[in-house]
Design an enzyme around this catalytic site. Sequence first.
Site, short mmCIF file in Angstrom:
data_model
loop_
_atom_site.label_atom_id
_atom_site.label_comp_id
_atom_site.label_asym_id
_atom_site.label_seq_id
_atom_site.Cartn_x
_atom_site.Cartn_y
_atom_site.Cartn_z
N PRO A 75 -0.52 63.73 15.09
CA PRO A 75 -0.49 62.92 13.86
C PRO A 75 -1.50 63.48 12.85
O PRO A 75 -2.61 63.85 13.21
CB PRO A 75 -0.91 61.53 14.34
CG PRO A 75 -0.71 61.53 15.81
CD PRO A 75 -0.89 62.94 16.28
N GLY A 77 -4.18 63.73 9.89
CA GLY A 77 -5.24 62.97 9.21
C GLY A 77 -5.78 61.81 10.00
O GLY A 77 -6.33 60.87 9.43
N GLY A 79 -8.00 62.20 12.66
CA GLY A 79 -9.14 62.62 13.47
C GLY A 79 -8.70 63.20 14.80
O GLY A 79 -9.48 63.30 15.74
N LEU A 80 -7.44 63.60 14.89
CA LEU A 80 -6.95 64.18 16.15
C LEU A 80 -6.83 65.71 16.05
O LEU A 80 -6.15 66.34 16.85
CB LEU A 80 -5.61 63.55 16.55
CG LEU A 80 -5.71 62.06 16.92
CD1 LEU A 80 -4.34 61.45 17.17
CD2 LEU A 80 -6.60 61.84 18.14
N GLY A 81 -7.49 66.27 15.06
CA GLY A 81 -7.62 67.73 15.02
C GLY A 81 -6.41 68.47 14.46
O GLY A 81 -6.25 69.66 14.72
N SER A 82 -5.59 67.77 13.64
CA SER A 82 -4.38 68.45 13.15
C SER A 82 -4.72 69.65 12.25
O SER A 82 -4.06 70.68 12.32
CB SER A 82 -3.47 67.47 12.39
OG SER A 82 -4.15 66.92 11.28
N SER A 83 -5.76 69.52 11.43
CA SER A 83 -6.05 70.62 10.50
C SER A 83 -6.63 71.82 11.25
O SER A 83 -6.29 72.96 10.96
CB SER A 83 -6.96 70.17 9.36
OG SER A 83 -8.22 69.78 9.84
N ALA A 84 -7.51 71.58 12.22
CA ALA A 84 -8.07 72.70 12.98
C ALA A 84 -6.97 73.38 13.80
O ALA A 84 -6.91 74.61 13.88
CB ALA A 84 -9.19 72.21 13.90
N ASP A 121 -14.13 70.79 15.56
CA ASP A 121 -12.67 70.77 15.80
C ASP A 121 -12.14 72.15 16.15
O ASP A 121 -11.34 72.32 17.07
CB ASP A 121 -11.93 70.27 14.55
CG ASP A 121 -12.16 68.81 14.28
OD1 ASP A 121 -13.15 68.27 14.79
OD2 ASP A 121 -11.36 68.22 13.55
O1 PMV Z 1 -11.55 65.74 11.23
P1 PMV Z 1 -12.06 64.52 11.91
O2 PMV Z 1 -11.62 63.27 11.31
O3 PMV Z 1 -11.94 64.61 13.40
O4 PMV Z 1 -13.65 64.45 11.63
C1 PMV Z 1 -14.46 65.51 11.93
C2 PMV Z 1 -15.73 65.02 12.49
C3 PMV Z 1 -16.89 64.93 11.54
O5 PMV Z 1 -18.05 64.95 12.36
C4 PMV Z 1 -16.87 63.62 10.77
C5 PMV Z 1 -16.94 66.08 10.55
C6 PMV Z 1 -17.26 67.43 11.16
O6 PMV Z 1 -17.08 68.43 10.45
O7 PMV Z 1 -17.71 67.50 12.32
#
Ligand code: PMV
Length: 283
Positions: A75, A77, A79-84, A121
């Site tokens: 999913p 956005g 916080g489950l690492g989709s962008s990384a 991430d």
């Molecule tokens: O991308 P997210 O939503 O998993 O957030 C990353 C985690 C943070 O600590 C908030 C930012 C970071 O760069 O580590």
Amino acid sequence: MQGSARGKLILCGEHAVVYGHPAIAMPIDRTTTVTLTPSDGPTRWQGPGDHRATEVLRRLTAESGFTARASSDIPIGRGLGSSAALSVAIVRAMGIEDPEAQIEAAMRGEQVFHGNPSGLDVQVAVREAMIRFTRNEGFTVLPPPTFTVVVIDTGMPGDTAALVAGVGSRRPQIDATLDRIGSLVDEVAASLGDVRKMGPLLTENHHLLSEIGVSTPLLDDMVSLALDAGALGAKLSGAGGGGVVVALVEDPAPVLRAADGRGYSAFAVIGRPAGIRPQVAPK
Ligand code: PMV
């Protein structure tokens, strides 16, 4: 040329990790796969995500000459690492094999989404293991998780860049809270085999994240719901503002049922000695 990378879940330490404190995160069995083919004209992105995915692709490959097709069950956005996973899948599709080179390249992609990413991430996506990570010292691989968590999804994205910037703007007043999150992470690292010890530490981490202004009434409600349903501990995971809650459980069923009863989508990530495997919540 094809490359894949998995999503991740932050167990504890988000936000404080941006300022040099440790965090713990683990991969989940949700994957983004990118297929890169040479093509005429500007480099094009065909897959989930918005214009930023195109920008990442162009930054990591070239302004023109490629088409990327992508599929993902992570999913976006939350916080489950989709962008990384997207950046790491692209660099793998480009044939970059060395993990350090993958990280260096993928971090340039992460900057499109996050501005000032800690690198957590990308590290998890590349290392494919639960890790303890600090920005300045790097990572240590932790034993594969043997505990089970339930992930409850708000269904809403959090704006990581804005949330990280907001936390930054509240420093130095919140530095003592960030320090406390850092020491909590080491307590969690020492209690990974003892869920009864770990649970309250995770809940305390949530309260500290609330204190630094990244929780929401919905996330707080989901934490209470999980604890009321018997979770040993629960917290928001990722940047906050939306995204997901992670609840440490002995038995996922009551928390999955409670989430379902309120119309929240949820799934369990079940630790096994050999790795982890998520299950979709029964309906
Ligand atoms: O991308 P997210 O939503 O998993 O957030 C990353 C985690 C943070 O600590 C908030 C930012 C970071 O760069 O580590």
